[in-house]
Structures are given as C-alpha cells and as structure tokens.
Design an enzyme around this catalytic site. Structure first.
Site, PDB file in Angstrom:
ATOM      1  N   CYS A 158      -1.780   1.358   2.402  1.00  0.00           N
ATOM      2  CA  CYS A 158      -2.549   0.277   1.762  1.00  0.00           C
ATOM      3  C   CYS A 158      -2.387   0.259   0.241  1.00  0.00           C
ATOM      4  O   CYS A 158      -2.316  -0.808  -0.368  1.00  0.00           O
ATOM      5  CB  CYS A 158      -4.026   0.381   2.133  1.00  0.00           C
ATOM      6  N   HIS A 251      -7.931  -1.830  -4.076  1.00  0.00           N
ATOM      7  CA  HIS A 251      -7.169  -0.769  -4.734  1.00  0.00           C
ATOM      8  C   HIS A 251      -6.506  -1.350  -5.990  1.00  0.00           C
ATOM      9  O   HIS A 251      -5.776  -2.344  -5.914  1.00  0.00           O
ATOM     10  CB  HIS A 251      -6.086  -0.218  -3.800  1.00  0.00           C
ATOM     11  N   ASN A 336      -7.615  -3.646   0.024  1.00  0.00           N
ATOM     12  CA  ASN A 336      -7.032  -2.582   0.855  1.00  0.00           C
ATOM     13  C   ASN A 336      -7.278  -2.726   2.343  1.00  0.00           C
ATOM     14  O   ASN A 336      -6.462  -2.282   3.154  1.00  0.00           O
ATOM     15  CB  ASN A 336      -7.544  -1.214   0.388  1.00  0.00           C
TER      16      ASN A 336
END
Length: 363
Positions: A158, A251, A336
C-alpha cells in the site's frame, strides 16, 4: 455487463475485507455472493460475525448482512459458488500461498491483497495504470497450475502507491536514485485508535518488513515479462524509511530523486498531469479520471483533506522543488485502504474482466 460476475471475499471480516464490501456495494460488474473467513466466524451471519468490529464509516451493506459466513479453508465449497475471489486473509505467508493456489486450481481466479505471491515469478503484481502488460504472464502461470481459468494476480504494497505513480510518469527521464520516507496510517495495520490507543500522540519509527517491500516492489512493477516470468528492473536505486503516524487513513511520502536526464519542473508537472493508463482508456468503473493530482499550495497534499481525492483512487502530489543534494523533491499521498488495498484490487479485477481473464464460470 449483461450479467454480473459472482464474487467471494475470502477474509471478509477483517478491515480490508470490510473495505471490499463497502466498495462493491452496487458495483456494475460484480455481485458479492460469498463471504468466507476463519472457522471462528463460519456459520454466523456476516452482521453477527463483525459485531463490534465493523470499522468502516458507512453501514454494513444490506445485501451482505445476512449472508452466512463460510469457512475459508473449505475451498471447494466457496469456489463452487463464485466466478472469482478477492483474498485478504491474516495468516502465515506459506499458508496464504497454499490457500490461494488451492483456489486457483479450482478454476477460480484470485485477486489478492496479500503479499505472499508478490515475488512468485509468474504472478503479476499490478498497479493497473502502470504495468498492465504484466498480465500476459498469466498464461504461463495457468500452464504451471494446470488450469484454464484459474490464476492469481496480486496488488503491491500500500505505501509505495504514494510515490511510485509519480516516478512512473517520469521513467523517460531515467531516475537513478530515490530516497523516500513514508508516514503511514494505522489502518495499514488493520487498526483503529480505539484498538490501538498507544498510537494517540505518538510516532513509531518502524514497521516490520515495510522498508524492504518499499525498496524492492517498485522494481518489480517496472520490470519486464521475459521467458514466462517477471524480471525486475535494476534501477533506480531506492532507499526508504517507513514510519507509523497517528492518522487513521492515508499514507504520505516525502521523496528525493535524481535523474540521468534531468527534466525541467514544467516537464515534470506536464508528465504528472497527462499520466494515465489502461483503466482510464477503458473507462473502468473504479478508475480515477485524473490519476495524479498536483497541488500548487505549499501546505498540500494533506492527509485529512486530500486522501479521498477521486473517491480515494487518485494519488496526490505537491511541493515539487529543486533540491541541493538530489535533483528534485516532492510530497506524495495515497489512500492506503482504498487505492492501496481493496480499491486497487477491485480496479485490477475490473481490468482483468475487461481483458477477458476473468469470466463467468458458466460461459
């Protein structure tokens, strides 16, 4: 599509499994018919199995509340009711490998969220906008497995989706060195703040196995299919640090990069703006219209503000500027559990369906 494909979610009670169910509600191609999980959850309705554990901000889809959860280990029982499966299980790597191959051998395609098969030479690991040509290795994989319909395809880690798309758009300028630090949300560990109070007002400078994945998986994505296997690229050299931060979703990455053929800032911005792939050409249901969105503001992209860009399927970038040590630096962001997990896998399945790799078992 005239008739929707029947889908199973193997690992349907975990956070990524839940995200699959939320994303697949009213999907134009796919209809969730089976949810499978560990023997602990098997035999209960889905609503009962996730009672007190539903982690999405939306409600459990009405269409799956009363599905009886099956035992994921009963491969034949699950496979007989579906055209393909999404797999997002929490098991040891060798157990996941065996389970996914067992499903594939029942002539059931597997689109996996797990890392177990990411380095199996004839298993494509795909970001659909970047390396859709890797899907052709499926033919070799089917020969090895002895199948006509069954195979495994996987999505990558991810965190790399917060910077790999931006670098992919610049491959013509031959990046030589990449230094990336990722600041990763707690949902990447399958957790919420309620379950992980230690993360409140805290940063943990280590995520097991993440740095190795972040440095090596991009090279596989940029590799080539040769002799029935994917051979990874040899450049650029990538070094990373991966840090857990007190954010629920999203993220963020800070990236430094040098090039063999240094582009201008204008060329980089133009490359990002125009970068698209097969999902956009085919107008796939989950494909973002704009894959890479650049923010001019100095304080963007921000995790809380921008992670849901293009319903979480777009990636964001900002703060592009020249650097004193490397050629350029920038900040990237991706959602993510959407682009980086379930949504990315759904987009892979849409591409596999459009390209004829996933079909109805009745056809």
């Amino acid at each position: 599509m005239e008739k929707k494909l029947k889908v199973g979610i193997v690992g349907g009670t975990g956070m990524v499994g839940q995200r699959f169910l939320a994303l697949l509600e009213n999907h134009p191609y796919f209809d969730v018919k089976v949810i499978a999980a560990s023997s602990r959850s098997a035999g209960q309705t889905y609503e009962k199995a996730v009672e007190g554990r539903w982690k999405m901000s939306t409600s459990i889809p009405e269409t799956v509340k009363n599905l009886i959860v099956l035992d994921a280990a009963k491969v034949e029982e699950v496979a007989s009711q579906v055209d393909f499966i999404f797999c997002a299980v929490d098991m040891k790597k060798d157990e996941i490998k065996a389970l996914e191959e067992a499903y594939a051998k029942t002539e059931t395609p597997v689109v996996s969220n797990n890392s177990a098969h990411r380095w199996t030479p004839d298993v494509p690991m795909v970001i659909p906008e970047i390396n859709d040509e890797h899907l052709k290795v499926i033919e070799a994989q089917r020969k090895r497995l002895g199948t006509t319909k069954g195979f495994i395809a996987v999505k990558p880690n991810c965190s790399i989706q917060s910077y790999v798309p931006m670098l992919s758009a610049l491959l013509d300028y031959e990046p030589t060195t990449v230094v990336a630090s990722t600041y990763q949300a707690i949902s990447g560990a399958g957790k919420t703040f309620k379950e992980w109070p230690e993360m409140i007002d805290n940063v943990i400078p280590y995520i097991g196995g993440e740095e190795e994945k972040s440095e090596q998986e991009p090279l596989r994505i940029w590799g080539k299919v040769e002799n029935d296997a994917i051979v990874k690229a040899t450049s650029p050299v990538i070094t990373t640090q991966c840090i857990r931060v007190p954010v629920l979703d999203g993220h963020l990455a800070t990236v430094f990069v040098s090039f063999k053929k240094k582009p201008t800032k204008e060329q980089i911005l133009e490359s990002w703006k125009n970068y698209k792939g097969k999902p956009q050409e085919l107008n796939l249901p989950s494909a973002p219209k704009q894959f890479i969105t650049y923010f001019e503001e100095d304080n963007r992209p921000q995790t809380g503000l921008d992670r849901n860009t293009e319903k979480g399927m777009g990636v964001c970038v900002g703060r592009l500027r020249e650097d004193t040590v490397y050629d350029y630096k920038f900040v990237g962001l991706s959602h993510n559990t959407v682009r980086g997990a379930a949504g990315g896998a759904v987009l892979i399945a849409e591409l596999l369906t459009a390209e004829g790799y996933i079909t109805s078992k009745e056809s």
